[in-house]
Design an enzyme around this catalytic site. Sequence first.
Site, PDB file in Angstrom:
ATOM      1  N   VAL A   1       0.821  -1.122  -0.015  1.00 29.15           N
ATOM      2  CA  VAL A   1      -0.120  -0.073  -0.051  1.00 29.15           C
ATOM      3  C   VAL A   1       0.794   1.425  -0.071  1.00 29.15           C
ATOM      4  O   VAL A   1       0.422   2.398  -0.151  1.00 29.15           O
ATOM      5  CB  VAL A   1      -0.877   0.109   1.305  1.00 29.15           C
ATOM      6  CG1 VAL A   1      -1.947  -1.033   1.103  1.00 29.15           C
ATOM      7  CG2 VAL A   1      -0.115  -0.040   2.573  1.00 29.15           C
ATOM      8  N   TYR A   2       2.234   1.066   0.040  1.00 30.26           N
ATOM      9  CA  TYR A   2       3.005   2.217   0.268  1.00 30.26           C
ATOM     10  C   TYR A   2       2.989   2.906  -1.265  1.00 30.26           C
ATOM     11  O   TYR A   2       3.405   2.492  -2.295  1.00 30.26           O
ATOM     12  CB  TYR A   2       4.258   1.912   0.743  1.00 30.26           C
ATOM     13  CG  TYR A   2       4.645   1.663   1.998  1.00 30.26           C
ATOM     14  CD1 TYR A   2       3.613   1.882   2.993  1.00 30.26           C
ATOM     15  CD2 TYR A   2       5.610   1.005   2.622  1.00 30.26           C
ATOM     16  CE1 TYR A   2       3.725   1.362   4.261  1.00 30.26           C
ATOM     17  CE2 TYR A   2       6.012   0.629   3.950  1.00 30.26           C
ATOM     18  CZ  TYR A   2       4.865   0.949   4.781  1.00 30.26           C
ATOM     19  OH  TYR A   2       4.938   0.274   5.872  1.00 30.26           O
ATOM     20  N   ASN A   3       2.216   4.169  -1.211  1.00 33.74           N
ATOM     21  CA  ASN A   3       2.229   5.047  -2.626  1.00 33.74           C
ATOM     22  C   ASN A   3       1.777   4.069  -3.396  1.00 33.74           C
ATOM     23  O   ASN A   3       2.284   4.200  -4.705  1.00 33.74           O
ATOM     24  CB  ASN A   3       3.568   5.508  -2.654  1.00 33.74           C
ATOM     25  CG  ASN A   3       3.928   6.412  -1.504  1.00 33.74           C
ATOM     26  OD1 ASN A   3       3.319   7.360  -1.326  1.00 33.74           O
ATOM     27  ND2 ASN A   3       5.212   6.272  -1.135  1.00 33.74           N
ATOM     28  N   LYS A   4       0.488   3.260  -3.268  1.00 37.51           N
ATOM     29  CA  LYS A   4      -0.115   2.614  -4.403  1.00 37.51           C
ATOM     30  C   LYS A   4       0.890   1.631  -5.086  1.00 37.51           C
ATOM     31  O   LYS A   4       0.797   1.533  -6.213  1.00 37.51           O
ATOM     32  CB  LYS A   4      -0.880   3.544  -5.103  1.00 37.51           C
ATOM     33  CG  LYS A   4      -1.755   4.351  -4.345  1.00 37.51           C
ATOM     34  CD  LYS A   4      -2.425   5.152  -5.547  1.00 37.51           C
ATOM     35  CE  LYS A   4      -3.511   6.108  -4.862  1.00 37.51           C
ATOM     36  NZ  LYS A   4      -4.277   7.029  -5.701  1.00 37.51           N
TER      37      LYS A   4
END
Length: 270
Positions: A36-39
């Site tokens: 989920v980090y920066n999509k």
Amino acid sequence: CLGTMNFGGSTNEADSFTIMQKAVEGGINFFDTANVYNKGESERITGKFLKEKNLREQVVLATKVYGRVGDLPNEGGSTRYHIIKACEDSLQRLQTDHIDLYQLHRPPLSHPQDETLRAFDDLIRAGKVRYIGCSTHPAWMVMEALSLSEHYGLNRYISEQPPYNLLDRRIENELIPLCQKYDLAIIPWSPLAMGVLAGRYTQTGNYPEDSRAKNWDKNMSDARITQRGIDVGKAVSKLAQERGLTASQLSLLWTKDQPGITAPIIGPRT
């Protein structure tokens, strides 16, 4: 451990490469990211660096699953469906055939843990994951997971990734003794309390333009950056100066040297 949450967001690809190169040269051999980090950009950049520099086998590569990556019902959570699909997606972004440490990013509150653990176990047996861990789980839930793994003969968690720093010492009550007894690595996130212990903030509600708190939801920033935290940060800065250290160094060293701690996660932006 090098945390890569900023990569692909406030830190561009070129600067991310520079940070990772500096980390490797400094002896850091453990990178932590999440889907989920920066999509997904953090995973993509991390994987690209390791492949281009031919460093994949020299680095313990950890990522996480749980957070929502889309609007559809199966694009988040701790279900078997989501875990297996998310693993395949992470492998593609990371440009690797296996994840060294695959972690459940948050506690499985909506599904029984045996479903989650069986999915992780299948990924290990398929050779796509080497080890599994959890993050920000209460001690009772870690103990439940260990018991279920033993009962059903499943691969068990070998690590827990909790918040831990001079301002947040909750894990000392139960989680650290549990992990020490059952030999789980503790990989703390936020050892600098999101910059508060680095002296980043001098007053509540007024944050530097280039700070992480400035980009957060204001309610979240105000909840995490309190006057008490700022006062402690000032005291830490004074102690650090007396020892020829920066406040960041002293805060990180404090976390690193506490009983049961394996590797604090540092998450530089520049």
